[in-house]
Design a protein around this motif. Sequence first.
Motif, PDB file in Angstrom:
ATOM      1  N   TYR A  52      33.711  -7.765  -3.689  1.00 52.63           N
ATOM      2  CA  TYR A  52      32.750  -6.670  -3.568  1.00 52.63           C
ATOM      3  C   TYR A  52      31.638  -7.109  -2.634  1.00 52.63           C
ATOM      4  O   TYR A  52      31.125  -8.222  -2.766  1.00 52.63           O
ATOM      5  N   ASP A  53      31.274  -6.243  -1.698  1.00 52.56           N
ATOM      6  CA  ASP A  53      30.136  -6.511  -0.815  1.00 52.56           C
ATOM      7  C   ASP A  53      29.031  -5.520  -1.148  1.00 52.56           C
ATOM      8  O   ASP A  53      29.214  -4.308  -0.989  1.00 52.56           O
ATOM      9  N   PRO A  54      27.887  -6.024  -1.627  1.00 57.33           N
ATOM     10  CA  PRO A  54      26.790  -5.123  -1.973  1.00 57.33           C
ATOM     11  C   PRO A  54      26.380  -4.259  -0.784  1.00 57.33           C
ATOM     12  O   PRO A  54      26.306  -4.737   0.342  1.00 57.33           O
ATOM     13  N   GLN A  55      26.125  -2.996  -1.065  1.00 58.54           N
ATOM     14  CA  GLN A  55      25.735  -2.054  -0.023  1.00 58.54           C
ATOM     15  C   GLN A  55      24.218  -1.986   0.136  1.00 58.54           C
ATOM     16  O   GLN A  55      23.723  -1.483   1.130  1.00 58.54           O
ATOM     17  N   VAL A  56      23.508  -2.494  -0.865  1.00 56.61           N
ATOM     18  CA  VAL A  56      22.052  -2.416  -0.883  1.00 56.61           C
ATOM     19  C   VAL A  56      21.489  -3.799  -1.172  1.00 56.61           C
ATOM     20  O   VAL A  56      21.973  -4.496  -2.058  1.00 56.61           O
ATOM     21  N   GLU A  57      20.479  -4.193  -0.407  1.00 54.09           N
ATOM     22  CA  GLU A  57      19.788  -5.443  -0.709  1.00 54.09           C
ATOM     23  C   GLU A  57      18.650  -5.128  -1.668  1.00 54.09           C
ATOM     24  O   GLU A  57      17.768  -4.319  -1.361  1.00 54.09           O
ATOM     25  N   TRP A  58      18.694  -5.737  -2.830  1.00 51.89           N
ATOM     26  CA  TRP A  58      17.688  -5.480  -3.860  1.00 51.89           C
ATOM     27  C   TRP A  58      16.376  -6.166  -3.490  1.00 51.89           C
ATOM     28  O   TRP A  58      16.354  -7.315  -3.064  1.00 51.89           O
ATOM     29  N   LYS A  59      15.290  -5.404  -3.642  1.00 48.79           N
ATOM     30  CA  LYS A  59      13.947  -5.959  -3.492  1.00 48.79           C
ATOM     31  C   LYS A  59      13.140  -5.499  -4.696  1.00 48.79           C
ATOM     32  O   LYS A  59      13.062  -4.300  -4.963  1.00 48.79           O
ATOM     33  N   PRO A  60      12.546  -6.433  -5.427  1.00 46.88           N
ATOM     34  CA  PRO A  60      11.770  -6.054  -6.603  1.00 46.88           C
ATOM     35  C   PRO A  60      10.585  -5.161  -6.225  1.00 46.88           C
ATOM     36  O   PRO A  60       9.945  -5.379  -5.201  1.00 46.88           O
ATOM     37  N   GLU A  61      10.344  -4.181  -7.055  1.00 46.28           N
ATOM     38  CA  GLU A  61       9.198  -3.289  -6.830  1.00 46.28           C
ATOM     39  C   GLU A  61       7.906  -4.066  -7.034  1.00 46.28           C
ATOM     40  O   GLU A  61       7.806  -4.921  -7.907  1.00 46.28           O
ATOM     41  N   GLY A  62       6.919  -3.746  -6.211  1.00 48.58           N
ATOM     42  CA  GLY A  62       5.608  -4.349  -6.376  1.00 48.58           C
ATOM     43  C   GLY A  62       5.475  -5.734  -5.765  1.00 48.58           C
ATOM     44  O   GLY A  62       4.470  -6.393  -5.963  1.00 48.58           O
ATOM     45  N   PHE A  63       6.499  -6.168  -5.065  1.00 47.46           N
ATOM     46  CA  PHE A  63       6.447  -7.484  -4.439  1.00 47.46           C
ATOM     47  C   PHE A  63       6.742  -7.344  -2.956  1.00 47.46           C
ATOM     48  O   PHE A  63       7.493  -6.474  -2.534  1.00 47.46           O
TER      49      PHE A  63
ATOM     50  N   ASN B 253      14.773 -15.003  -6.766  1.00 48.44           N
ATOM     51  CA  ASN B 253      15.247 -16.294  -6.253  1.00 48.44           C
ATOM     52  C   ASN B 253      16.776 -16.382  -6.312  1.00 48.44           C
ATOM     53  O   ASN B 253      17.408 -16.878  -5.380  1.00 48.44           O
ATOM     54  N   ILE B 254      17.362 -15.888  -7.382  1.00 41.14           N
ATOM     55  CA  ILE B 254      18.826 -15.848  -7.512  1.00 41.14           C
ATOM     56  C   ILE B 254      19.407 -14.977  -6.403  1.00 41.14           C
ATOM     57  O   ILE B 254      20.369 -15.354  -5.729  1.00 41.14           O
ATOM     58  N   SER B 255      18.806 -13.833  -6.199  1.00 38.70           N
ATOM     59  CA  SER B 255      19.294 -12.890  -5.186  1.00 38.70           C
ATOM     60  C   SER B 255      19.273 -13.512  -3.798  1.00 38.70           C
ATOM     61  O   SER B 255      20.227 -13.374  -3.029  1.00 38.70           O
ATOM     62  N   LYS B 256      18.206 -14.196  -3.468  1.00 39.47           N
ATOM     63  CA  LYS B 256      18.070 -14.789  -2.132  1.00 39.47           C
ATOM     64  C   LYS B 256      19.084 -15.918  -1.910  1.00 39.47           C
ATOM     65  O   LYS B 256      19.508 -16.142  -0.775  1.00 39.47           O
ATOM     66  N   GLN B 257      19.450 -16.631  -2.961  1.00 41.12           N
ATOM     67  CA  GLN B 257      20.391 -17.748  -2.819  1.00 41.12           C
ATOM     68  C   GLN B 257      21.850 -17.307  -2.901  1.00 41.12           C
ATOM     69  O   GLN B 257      22.748 -18.056  -2.515  1.00 41.12           O
ATOM     70  N   THR B 258      22.076 -16.107  -3.392  1.00 36.63           N
ATOM     71  CA  THR B 258      23.431 -15.607  -3.597  1.00 36.63           C
ATOM     72  C   THR B 258      24.265 -15.624  -2.322  1.00 36.63           C
ATOM     73  O   THR B 258      25.434 -15.985  -2.344  1.00 36.63           O
ATOM     74  N   ILE B 259      23.658 -15.276  -1.224  1.00 38.00           N
ATOM     75  CA  ILE B 259      24.386 -15.152   0.037  1.00 38.00           C
ATOM     76  C   ILE B 259      25.008 -16.490   0.458  1.00 38.00           C
ATOM     77  O   ILE B 259      26.055 -16.517   1.107  1.00 38.00           O
ATOM     78  N   GLU B 260      24.382 -17.599   0.060  1.00 35.43           N
ATOM     79  CA  GLU B 260      24.910 -18.920   0.412  1.00 35.43           C
ATOM     80  C   GLU B 260      26.264 -19.181  -0.250  1.00 35.43           C
ATOM     81  O   GLU B 260      27.090 -19.900   0.302  1.00 35.43           O
ATOM     82  N   ILE B 261      26.478 -18.616  -1.426  1.00 35.42           N
ATOM     83  CA  ILE B 261      27.741 -18.814  -2.151  1.00 35.42           C
ATOM     84  C   ILE B 261      28.734 -17.711  -1.800  1.00 35.42           C
ATOM     85  O   ILE B 261      29.909 -17.965  -1.602  1.00 35.42           O
ATOM     86  N   GLY B 262      28.243 -16.489  -1.730  1.00 36.13           N
ATOM     87  CA  GLY B 262      29.115 -15.377  -1.385  1.00 36.13           C
ATOM     88  C   GLY B 262      29.444 -14.497  -2.574  1.00 36.13           C
ATOM     89  O   GLY B 262      29.026 -14.759  -3.705  1.00 36.13           O
TER      90      GLY B 262
ATOM     91  N   LYS C 141      20.511  -2.960 -20.583  1.00 38.31           N
ATOM     92  CA  LYS C 141      19.488  -2.434 -19.677  1.00 38.31           C
ATOM     93  C   LYS C 141      20.093  -2.039 -18.340  1.00 38.31           C
ATOM     94  O   LYS C 141      20.998  -2.693 -17.839  1.00 38.31           O
ATOM     95  N   ASP C 142      19.546  -0.977 -17.777  1.00 37.86           N
ATOM     96  CA  ASP C 142      19.930  -0.597 -16.426  1.00 37.86           C
ATOM     97  C   ASP C 142      19.200  -1.501 -15.447  1.00 37.86           C
ATOM     98  O   ASP C 142      18.072  -1.924 -15.694  1.00 37.86           O
ATOM     99  N   VAL C 143      19.861  -1.780 -14.346  1.00 33.42           N
ATOM    100  CA  VAL C 143      19.236  -2.559 -13.280  1.00 33.42           C
ATOM    101  C   VAL C 143      19.411  -1.786 -11.988  1.00 33.42           C
ATOM    102  O   VAL C 143      20.358  -1.013 -11.836  1.00 33.42           O
ATOM    103  N   PRO C 144      18.503  -1.980 -11.036  1.00 33.60           N
ATOM    104  CA  PRO C 144      18.627  -1.272  -9.765  1.00 33.60           C
ATOM    105  C   PRO C 144      19.853  -1.744  -8.972  1.00 33.60           C
ATOM    106  O   PRO C 144      20.318  -2.871  -9.140  1.00 33.60           O
ATOM    107  N   GLU C 145      20.315  -0.877  -8.107  1.00 35.82           N
ATOM    108  CA  GLU C 145      21.441  -1.222  -7.250  1.00 35.82           C
ATOM    109  C   GLU C 145      21.086  -2.444  -6.406  1.00 35.82           C
ATOM    110  O   GLU C 145      19.978  -2.558  -5.900  1.00 35.82           O
ATOM    111  N   GLY C 146      22.031  -3.364  -6.299  1.00 38.98           N
ATOM    112  CA  GLY C 146      21.815  -4.572  -5.515  1.00 38.98           C
ATOM    113  C   GLY C 146      21.220  -5.734  -6.300  1.00 38.98           C
ATOM    114  O   GLY C 146      21.245  -6.872  -5.829  1.00 38.98           O
ATOM    115  N   HIS C 147      20.673  -5.467  -7.504  1.00 38.20           N
ATOM    116  CA  HIS C 147      20.152  -6.525  -8.375  1.00 38.20           C
ATOM    117  C   HIS C 147      21.313  -7.480  -8.681  1.00 38.20           C
ATOM    118  O   HIS C 147      22.461  -7.044  -8.766  1.00 38.20           O
TER     119      HIS C 147
END
Length: 191
Positions: free
Chosen positions: A168-179, A155-164, A2-8
């Motif tokens: 590669y440094d993501p250029q886009v912060e992923w935000k789920p559509e509709g939320f 939830n995984i995305s929000k906690q990711t920054i704590e580990i690092g 499956k394709d996922v959005p950038e930053g996912h």
Amino acid sequence: MKDVPEGHPVDVFRKENMELLKVVDKANGLLRKLPFVATNEFEALTLELRGCFNELMDVDKHYQRKEYLVFPYLEKNEITGPPKVMWGKHDEIRDQLKGCIEVLRTPDITIEDLSATLELLFTPALKGVKEMVQKEEEILFPMCLDVLTTEDWWNISKQTIEIGFTLYDPQVEWKPEGFSVDGSCIVPFSL
């Protein structure tokens, strides 16, 4: 897959994997030069190899994000086998990479010393990183995309920054559509 959005989180894992494979290829290329390196060029080769293996050791953050952020969601869905096996392989790869770095830091290391450890340590470490990338791409990520919910990924995305991140440094912060984000929770938009 499956394709996922950038930053996912899966997009970030995949991009990290591409960077890891570049370093694995570079390290393999340097190791192939070993039988042909002149004595006066050996120190430069070992420094370059040390740089590669220090970069590869950064995979620890990639593995920690899987172990502490992704695997609990799989286990919550009663999928325990792949996380348990992968975690064991992560530990093995980390130990091998540390061993490679120790060898490369040995004072007065010789071409013969390094050559003697290739098949025992260096080749398995590089192969382990490469095979783990393949297992993630072919097994783990498709399974996770089928099982985990958008809220789980958020939830995984929000906690990711704590580990690092790894190489590669993501250029886009992923935000789920509709939320929309309300604190650390996901709240569906309501009209």
